[in-house]
Design an enzyme around this catalytic site. Structure first.
Site, PDB file in Angstrom:
ATOM      1  N   ASP A   1       0.823  -1.222   0.000  1.00 32.34           N
ATOM      2  CA  ASP A   1       0.000   0.000   0.000  1.00 32.34           C
ATOM      3  C   ASP A   1       0.862   1.279   0.000  1.00 32.34           C
ATOM      4  O   ASP A   1       1.588   1.541   0.964  1.00 32.34           O
ATOM      5  CB  ASP A   1      -0.911   0.042   1.236  1.00 32.34           C
ATOM      6  CG  ASP A   1      -1.826  -1.182   1.354  1.00 32.34           C
ATOM      7  OD1 ASP A   1      -1.420  -2.278   0.920  1.00 32.34           O
ATOM      8  OD2 ASP A   1      -2.939  -1.035   1.900  1.00 32.34           O
TER       9      ASP A   1
ATOM     10  N   HIS B   1      -0.389  -3.135   6.261  1.00 32.08           N
ATOM     11  CA  HIS B   1       0.726  -2.170   6.190  1.00 32.08           C
ATOM     12  C   HIS B   1       1.953  -2.667   6.955  1.00 32.08           C
ATOM     13  O   HIS B   1       2.899  -1.912   7.126  1.00 32.08           O
ATOM     14  CB  HIS B   1       0.319  -0.775   6.695  1.00 32.08           C
ATOM     15  CG  HIS B   1      -0.681  -0.076   5.830  1.00 32.08           C
ATOM     16  ND1 HIS B   1      -0.858   1.290   5.815  1.00 32.08           N
ATOM     17  CD2 HIS B   1      -1.570  -0.565   4.919  1.00 32.08           C
ATOM     18  CE1 HIS B   1      -1.813   1.616   4.951  1.00 32.08           C
ATOM     19  NE2 HIS B   1      -2.268   0.499   4.405  1.00 32.08           N
TER      20      HIS B   1
ATOM     21  N   GLU C   1      -4.804   1.798  -2.610  1.00 35.83           N
ATOM     22  CA  GLU C   1      -5.971   2.318  -1.871  1.00 35.83           C
ATOM     23  C   GLU C   1      -5.671   3.520  -0.973  1.00 35.83           C
ATOM     24  O   GLU C   1      -6.596   4.197  -0.547  1.00 35.83           O
ATOM     25  CB  GLU C   1      -6.616   1.194  -1.046  1.00 35.83           C
ATOM     26  CG  GLU C   1      -5.744   0.744   0.097  1.00 35.83           C
ATOM     27  CD  GLU C   1      -6.532   0.200   1.279  1.00 35.83           C
ATOM     28  OE1 GLU C   1      -7.744   0.024   1.179  1.00 35.83           O
ATOM     29  OE2 GLU C   1      -5.892  -0.036   2.316  1.00 35.83           O
ATOM     30  N   ASN C   2      -4.380   3.792  -0.693  1.00 34.62           N
ATOM     31  CA  ASN C   2      -4.024   4.914   0.182  1.00 34.62           C
ATOM     32  C   ASN C   2      -3.238   6.006  -0.542  1.00 34.62           C
ATOM     33  O   ASN C   2      -2.574   6.833   0.094  1.00 34.62           O
ATOM     34  CB  ASN C   2      -3.183   4.430   1.374  1.00 34.62           C
ATOM     35  CG  ASN C   2      -3.830   3.313   2.138  1.00 34.62           C
ATOM     36  OD1 ASN C   2      -3.425   2.163   2.023  1.00 34.62           O
ATOM     37  ND2 ASN C   2      -4.859   3.634   2.901  1.00 34.62           N
TER      38      ASN C   2
ATOM     39  N   HIS D   1      -3.056  -4.753   3.032  1.00 34.38           N
ATOM     40  CA  HIS D   1      -3.979  -4.114   3.972  1.00 34.38           C
ATOM     41  C   HIS D   1      -3.381  -3.829   5.353  1.00 34.38           C
ATOM     42  O   HIS D   1      -3.651  -2.777   5.906  1.00 34.38           O
ATOM     43  CB  HIS D   1      -5.294  -4.885   4.168  1.00 34.38           C
ATOM     44  CG  HIS D   1      -6.185  -4.254   5.203  1.00 34.38           C
ATOM     45  ND1 HIS D   1      -6.878  -3.081   4.975  1.00 34.38           N
ATOM     46  CD2 HIS D   1      -6.464  -4.598   6.491  1.00 34.38           C
ATOM     47  CE1 HIS D   1      -7.552  -2.751   6.072  1.00 34.38           C
ATOM     48  NE2 HIS D   1      -7.314  -3.638   7.003  1.00 34.38           N
TER      49      HIS D   1
ATOM     50  N   HIS E   1      -6.529  -8.479  -0.217  1.00 33.75           N
ATOM     51  CA  HIS E   1      -6.507  -7.352   0.717  1.00 33.75           C
ATOM     52  C   HIS E   1      -7.324  -7.748   1.946  1.00 33.75           C
ATOM     53  O   HIS E   1      -8.557  -7.693   1.931  1.00 33.75           O
ATOM     54  CB  HIS E   1      -7.112  -6.133   0.018  1.00 33.75           C
ATOM     55  CG  HIS E   1      -6.821  -4.855   0.705  1.00 33.75           C
ATOM     56  ND1 HIS E   1      -5.628  -4.178   0.558  1.00 33.75           N
ATOM     57  CD2 HIS E   1      -7.554  -4.110   1.567  1.00 33.75           C
ATOM     58  CE1 HIS E   1      -5.651  -3.081   1.284  1.00 33.75           C
ATOM     59  NE2 HIS E   1      -6.814  -3.017   1.918  1.00 33.75           N
TER      60      HIS E   1
ATOM     61  N   HIS F   1     -10.487   0.946   0.824  1.00 35.21           N
ATOM     62  CA  HIS F   1     -10.547   2.402   0.684  1.00 35.21           C
ATOM     63  C   HIS F   1     -10.560   2.894  -0.762  1.00 35.21           C
ATOM     64  O   HIS F   1     -10.449   4.098  -0.991  1.00 35.21           O
ATOM     65  CB  HIS F   1      -9.359   3.039   1.429  1.00 35.21           C
ATOM     66  CG  HIS F   1      -9.504   2.978   2.911  1.00 35.21           C
ATOM     67  ND1 HIS F   1      -8.516   2.483   3.744  1.00 35.21           N
ATOM     68  CD2 HIS F   1     -10.532   3.316   3.707  1.00 35.21           C
ATOM     69  CE1 HIS F   1      -8.938   2.538   4.994  1.00 35.21           C
ATOM     70  NE2 HIS F   1     -10.155   3.031   5.004  1.00 35.21           N
TER      71      HIS F   1
HETATM   72 FE   LIG Z   1      -3.993   0.290   3.101  1.00 35.44          FE
HETATM   73 FE   LIG Z   2      -7.046  -1.515   3.436  1.00 29.38          FE
END
Ligand SMILES: [Fe+2]
Ligand SMILES: [Fe+2]
Length: 264
Positions: A9, A180, A40-41, A178, A153, A69
């Site tokens: 991510d 991290h 997603e981030n 997901h 994820h 996200h």
């Molecule tokens: Fe994330």
């Molecule tokens: Fe996530």
């Protein structure tokens, strides 16, 4: 051999700057054929924008996978179908965009699919059972000439390890995202699937999963509802794995972690 790099991510501006610093030379040196990153981030820590996607493509990412996200920024529904960005394929709600995409590298055809986990207390987005979903998906695909690459994820390590075993020999790689937090369990499963529980993240190492640590500490210590802010400067990490897929068999031959740190 086809060399695929999976990047964890990418979180906010510092994550994008870290990609800019590390990826172009890494791609050249390690002869990367396909570069997939979880997106997603990408924009300010949550969600994506057209501009941030285009920025990171210019640094060498070919394709972004999805997460809980992906649609955090409402406007992104208007852009996702025009960009190389996947959303999770097994979402329960109707969203625009694609959950999987085909890519050809050399003589090998790949199918990259983004999946969301369901064994989680933190993920709010609802999804169909990923095991049942993949069973049906692979049956319908019925194509042993395509190498399937999965970004799963998900929160629970057990769900990720279990899906790895479930899909061993049926997909070329399954990488988790997901949390991290990178895991060291990279391995080729007995039937040829490259596996890691979590890629980790790309962005600040000084917060909590990218978010300013004082805000998260306030939440754990009391009942603060202060909005999240992301760390935008300082020390950062680049977390990824490099998978080598045999062009002839379509199975993976090796997987290794490629992690970097940029001191301030
Ligand atoms: Fe994330
Ligand atoms: Fe996530």
């Amino acid at each position: 051999m086809v060399r695929v790099l999976f990047i964890g991510d990418i979180v906010g501006r510092l994550g994008r700057a870290t990609i800019k610093e590390i990826l172009p030379s890494l791609k050249k040196r390690r002869k990367i054929d396909l570069c997939i990153a979880n997106g997603e981030n990408l924009a300010g820590g949550r969600g994506l924008t057209k501009e941030t996607v285009e920025e990171v493509i210019s640094y060498g990412v070919d394709l972004f996978t999805g997460g809980d996200h992906t649609f955090w920024r409402k406007d992104f529904v208007n852009h996702i179908t025009d960009l190389p960005v996947l959303r999770c394929a097994n979402l329960l709600s109707e969203y625009p965009g694609y959950g999987f995409i085909r890519k050809t590298v050399g003589k090998r055809s790949f199918l990259v699919i983004s999946l969301l986990g369901t064994a989680s207390t933190f993920i709010k987005e609802k999804a169909k059972n990923p095991f049942v979903f993949m069973e049906g998906f692979l049956k319908e695909l019925a194509d042993n000439k395509t190498s399937v690459l999965v970004d799963f994820h998900a929160e629970a390590t057990s769900e990720k390890v279990a899906l790895g075993w479930f899909l061993d020999g049926r997909v070329a790689a399954l990488v988790g995202t997901h949390t991290h937090v990178p895991t060291t369990d990279v391995r080729i499963l007995p039937k040829g699937t490259a596996f890691v529980t979590d890629l980790g993240m790309t962005g600040s190492s000084e917060g909590v999963l990218g978010v300013k640590r004082e805000i998260i500490l306030e939440r754990f210590l009391g009942d603060s509802r202060r909005n999240f802010e992301w760390v935008e400067k300082g020390r950062s990490v680049f977390n990824s794995v490099l998978v080598e897929v045999d062009e002839k068999t379509g199975k993976s031959r090796s997987i290794e972690r490629v992690d970097r740190t940029i001191e301030e």
